[in-house]
Scaffold this motif. Structure first.
Motif, PDB file in Angstrom:
ATOM      1  N   ILE A  33      -5.109  51.747  37.718  1.00 34.85           N
ATOM      2  CA  ILE A  33      -4.999  52.252  39.089  1.00 34.85           C
ATOM      3  C   ILE A  33      -6.140  53.237  39.336  1.00 34.85           C
ATOM      4  N   SER A  34      -6.773  53.144  40.509  1.00 35.19           N
ATOM      5  CA  SER A  34      -7.864  54.070  40.818  1.00 35.19           C
ATOM      6  C   SER A  34      -7.334  55.497  40.881  1.00 35.19           C
ATOM      7  N   MET A  35      -8.212  56.439  40.564  1.00 37.48           N
ATOM      8  CA  MET A  35      -7.805  57.838  40.526  1.00 37.48           C
ATOM      9  C   MET A  35      -8.824  58.703  41.247  1.00 37.48           C
ATOM     10  N   ASP A  36      -8.374  59.878  41.692  1.00 37.38           N
ATOM     11  CA  ASP A  36      -9.262  60.870  42.291  1.00 37.38           C
ATOM     12  C   ASP A  36      -9.612  61.886  41.214  1.00 37.38           C
ATOM     13  N   SER A  37     -10.874  62.256  41.144  1.00 36.92           N
ATOM     14  CA  SER A  37     -11.314  63.258  40.179  1.00 36.92           C
ATOM     15  C   SER A  37     -12.568  63.913  40.724  1.00 36.92           C
ATOM     16  N   LYS A  38     -13.119  64.827  39.946  1.00 36.12           N
ATOM     17  CA  LYS A  38     -14.358  65.481  40.337  1.00 36.12           C
ATOM     18  C   LYS A  38     -15.434  65.151  39.323  1.00 36.12           C
ATOM     19  N   VAL A  39     -16.676  65.060  39.799  1.00 35.72           N
ATOM     20  CA  VAL A  39     -17.822  64.790  38.939  1.00 35.72           C
ATOM     21  C   VAL A  39     -18.765  65.982  39.049  1.00 35.72           C
ATOM     22  N   ILE A  96     -22.705  73.668  45.928  1.00 38.71           N
ATOM     23  CA  ILE A  96     -21.611  73.061  45.162  1.00 38.71           C
ATOM     24  C   ILE A  96     -22.158  72.453  43.872  1.00 38.71           C
ATOM     25  N   TYR A  97     -21.334  72.470  42.845  1.00 39.35           N
ATOM     26  CA  TYR A  97     -21.698  71.915  41.542  1.00 39.35           C
ATOM     27  C   TYR A  97     -20.912  70.651  41.210  1.00 39.35           C
ATOM     28  N   GLU A  98     -19.988  70.248  42.078  1.00 38.96           N
ATOM     29  CA  GLU A  98     -19.221  69.038  41.797  1.00 38.96           C
ATOM     30  C   GLU A  98     -18.788  68.383  43.097  1.00 38.96           C
ATOM     31  N   VAL A  99     -18.550  67.075  43.022  1.00 45.55           N
ATOM     32  CA  VAL A  99     -18.076  66.314  44.172  1.00 45.55           C
ATOM     33  C   VAL A  99     -16.817  65.566  43.772  1.00 45.55           C
ATOM     34  N   GLU A 100     -15.969  65.322  44.756  1.00 44.11           N
ATOM     35  CA  GLU A 100     -14.734  64.575  44.506  1.00 44.11           C
ATOM     36  C   GLU A 100     -15.009  63.089  44.700  1.00 44.11           C
ATOM     37  N   VAL A 101     -14.486  62.288  43.776  1.00 48.91           N
ATOM     38  CA  VAL A 101     -14.691  60.843  43.830  1.00 48.91           C
ATOM     39  C   VAL A 101     -13.372  60.119  43.606  1.00 48.91           C
ATOM     40  N   ARG A 102     -13.351  58.828  43.966  1.00 53.78           N
ATOM     41  CA  ARG A 102     -12.214  57.939  43.689  1.00 53.78           C
ATOM     42  C   ARG A 102     -12.778  56.691  43.027  1.00 53.78           C
TER      43      ARG A 102
END
Length: 194
Positions: free
Chosen positions: A98-104, A125-131
């Motif tokens: 299942i796809s998940m949301d996280s930060k990179v 910013i030092y990180e972005v949210e991805v899915r």
């Protein structure tokens, strides 16, 4: 997902026993997930800090006390506000289907031309949210900033991820910009006389 981390059953439950466990290098933790029982666990502090240093957002293989291994991700870290020591950590089960949301985390590489010309680097910013699917989650992303001149900026929309990674952070968000020293001074609030 090659990193393994050992999660042991928690032996201490009272506050004083938890403090003793922390002094012995065992950090209290919980493991939870959808349709999963929440487990009270503990993790070796040195092992945990090694993992957090290399990639705090990595999907890990957690070895449980019954010798099963399950994919997990660090969801929350509670630290002491004075010492910065880790007091508690939350792990979440990861369903690899299942796809998940996280930060990179974004690493800015190179020296911007605008800095050499006397500009000032401002990181927003030092990180972005991805899915994405857990197997496609990037550990981090390196962005070359050597071509940035004074007045230039990088937006989230400038990031190029592999197929299957959807960026959730607003594309118009400024990640980094090169300002003139005068701009920076103008933004600082003027000191009020006492």
């Amino acid at each position: 997902m090659s990193k393994f981390i050992q999660l042991s059953n928690r032996t201490a439950e009272t506050k004083s026993n938890l403090n003793v466990a922390r002094k012995l290098g065992r950090i209290p933790a919980v493991l939870y997930g959808i349709n999963k029982d929440t487990l009270s666990l503990e993790v070796n502090e040195k092992e945990l800090l090694d993992v957090l240093k290399t990639n705090p957002r990595a999907i890990l293989q957690a070895k449980l006390s019954d010798n099963t291994a399950v994919p997990v991700v660090v969801q929350d870290i509670q630290k002491d506000s004075m010492s910065g020591k880790v007091l508690h950590i939350d792990f979440q089960h990861v369903n690899m289907n299942i796809s998940m949301d996280s930060k990179v985390t974004i690493h800015f590489a190179g020296e911007a031309a605008g800095i050499k010309a006397g500009g000032s680097l401002q990181v927003e910013i030092y990180e972005v949210e991805v899915r994405c699917m857990p197997g496609d989650l990037p550990t981090s992303m390196e962005v070359d900033i050597s071509g940035l001149a004074i007045g230039d900026q990088l937006l989230v929309s400038d990031l190029i991820f592999q197929n299957g990674v959807e960026v959730l952070t607003d594309p118009s968000t400024v990640m980094i910009q090169i300002k003139t020293v005068h701009e920076e001074e103008a933004e600082e609030p003027a000191a009020t006389p006492a």
